[in-house]
Design an enzyme around this catalytic site. Structure first.
Site, PDB file in Angstrom:
ATOM      1  N   GLU A 178     -14.727  74.226  -1.645  1.00  6.65           N
ATOM      2  CA  GLU A 178     -13.731  74.017  -0.577  1.00  6.65           C
ATOM      3  C   GLU A 178     -12.952  75.301  -0.274  1.00  6.65           C
ATOM      4  O   GLU A 178     -11.937  75.580  -0.907  1.00  6.65           O
ATOM      5  CB  GLU A 178     -12.749  72.902  -0.971  1.00  6.65           C
ATOM      6  CG  GLU A 178     -11.714  72.631   0.116  1.00  6.65           C
ATOM      7  CD  GLU A 178     -10.703  71.531  -0.228  1.00  6.65           C
ATOM      8  OE1 GLU A 178     -10.608  71.142  -1.402  1.00  6.65           O
ATOM      9  OE2 GLU A 178     -10.008  71.083   0.694  1.00  6.65           O
ATOM     10  N   SER A 203      -9.336  67.051   5.974  1.00  7.40           N
ATOM     11  CA  SER A 203      -8.579  66.725   7.198  1.00  7.40           C
ATOM     12  C   SER A 203      -7.466  67.739   7.455  1.00  7.40           C
ATOM     13  O   SER A 203      -7.101  67.973   8.614  1.00  7.40           O
ATOM     14  CB  SER A 203      -8.060  65.286   7.182  1.00  7.40           C
ATOM     15  OG  SER A 203      -7.182  65.021   6.132  1.00  7.40           O
ATOM     16  N   GLY A 204      -6.902  68.302   6.417  1.00  9.14           N
ATOM     17  CA  GLY A 204      -6.047  69.482   6.555  1.00  9.14           C
ATOM     18  C   GLY A 204      -4.794  69.359   7.408  1.00  9.14           C
ATOM     19  O   GLY A 204      -4.353  70.350   7.978  1.00  9.14           O
ATOM     20  N   LYS A 220     -17.104  71.982   1.637  1.00  9.63           N
ATOM     21  CA  LYS A 220     -15.959  71.237   2.209  1.00  9.63           C
ATOM     22  C   LYS A 220     -15.065  72.212   2.976  1.00  9.63           C
ATOM     23  O   LYS A 220     -14.119  72.777   2.420  1.00  9.63           O
ATOM     24  CB  LYS A 220     -15.187  70.561   1.076  1.00  9.63           C
ATOM     25  CG  LYS A 220     -13.911  69.860   1.511  1.00  9.63           C
ATOM     26  CD  LYS A 220     -13.383  68.892   0.473  1.00  9.63           C
ATOM     27  CE  LYS A 220     -12.030  68.351   0.879  1.00  9.63           C
ATOM     28  NZ  LYS A 220     -11.605  67.195   0.099  1.00  9.63           N
TER      29      LYS A 220
END
Ligand code: 13P
Length: 335
Positions: free
Chosen positions: A175, A258-259, A217
């Site tokens: 990620e 989604s951040g 990710k």
């Protein structure tokens, strides 16, 4: 097909996605206190157990990322949390980084820590039932950022982490999160994210990581949160352009964070990414906030109301899974 490739595909195939429930105690405390719930060990378990035992798990969730506290907890039915997740058909995973520190010689940037002693911790997590892991590198966009130093040191850490995880028989989720904070354009996000991801793969290859046994990710390509929004169609086109040009073909799939997007934005953007998908990659979700926000709000109003909390979570999971197949619509959202 390698064992690791099989696990990766089991997590993300057929519209299934990942529930990121691996908030550290610090982050979980912020989330709970924002809805006036005390962040006790019991409350953290209680909310998560409600999600893990909901119907939405079976059809929608292929993997759950846990935090160290949770993977060691026992549910109210007496089952371990990894067992509870496995019963629903999902695979238990674990966040193994231990958070970020200021990067020496570039103190406005962050480096993720957790490599020391990782090999032994991985053995422990495998024995507890984990079959995949997560490590998050974080990058800010600014005039001089992310610097070459932040890009290369975080890529190096992600690669060393991935090699150790595969050695222990688990799938690493990689990620590299380029944050949305700032007033930059989507074009700048596209360029910086591409640079970050390319460097990660350069290091992964150097460290001989089997690319068919990982899940990437990334963030979607968005303008900064202080800039004007662009359409979901534009987000999807730019995100696909970025990934097509920076991710090697062997990678089985991509599961977006989604951040800070709203639940609907994260769903609509993923839906268009799948509708327009011109790559070979599976494109799905690995959402934290965009899967849990509404459910947490409902639960906080009455922590005994398991049914309403699960109904809300089930709907969100179903919408995300429809989006992961390019079949979501506003009409289905509001039905
Ligand atoms: P969000 O979807 O809330 O960004 O969380 C995903 C995640 O795992 C962050 O590390």
């Amino acid at each position: 097909m390698s064992e690791l490739n099989k696990i990766a595909l089991q997590i993300i195939s057929n519209g299934k996605g990942i529930l990121a429930a691996d908030e550290s105690n610090g982050t979980m405390t912020k989330r709970l206190e924002a809805v006036n719930i005390k962040s006790t060990k019991e409350n953290r378990l209680s909310f998560r157990e409600i999600l893990f035992s909901s119907d939405g798990m079976k059809d929608c969730i292929g993997g759950v990322i846990l935090y160290d506290e949770t993977i060691n907890q026992i549910s109210s039915s007496g089952k371990s949390i990894p067992d509870l997740i496995s019963i629903s058909g999902a695979i238990p995973g674990i966040k193994v980084d231990i958070g970020t520190k200021d990067l020496a010689n570039s103190p406005k940037e962050k480096i993720t820590e957790g490599l020391d002693g990782l090999r032994d911790r991985l053995k422990k997590y495998y024995a507890l039932g984990a079959r995949f892991t997560k490590w998050r590198g974080v990058y800010s966009i600014g005039e001089k950022y992310p610097s070459e130093l932040a890009i290369s040191s975080n890529a190096h850490a992600l690669a060393r982490y991935s090699a150790l995880v595969q050695e222990s028989g688990m799938v690493p989720i990689i990620e590299p999160e380029v944050l949305m904070d700032g007033n930059h354009s989507a074009e700048v996000c596209l360029n910086k994210t591409s640079e970050v991801i390319k460097k990660c793969f350069e290091e992964l290859l150097l460290h001989k990581v089997d690319l068919s046994g990982i899940i990437l990710k990334p963030n979607m390509i968005l303008p900064g949160n202080l800039s004007e929004k662009i359409s979901s169609e534009e987000v999807s086109i730019k995100t696909l352009e970025c990934l097509k040009n920076s991710v090697p073909n062997e990678v089985p799939g991509i599961a977006f964070l989604s951040g800070g997007q709203s639940e609907i934005e994260a769903t609509e953007n993923l839906n268009l990414i799948n509708k327009n998908n011109n790559t070979n990659f599976i494109m799905t979700y690995s959402y934290g906030r965009a899967l849990q926000q509404s459910a947490l709000k409902v639960w906080s109003k009455d922590i005994k109301n398991i049914e309403a909390t699960q109904t809300t979570f089930n709907h969100r999971a179903k919408m995300c899974t429809l989006a992961a197949q390019g079949n979501w619509s506003n009409k289905l959202e509001n039905k």
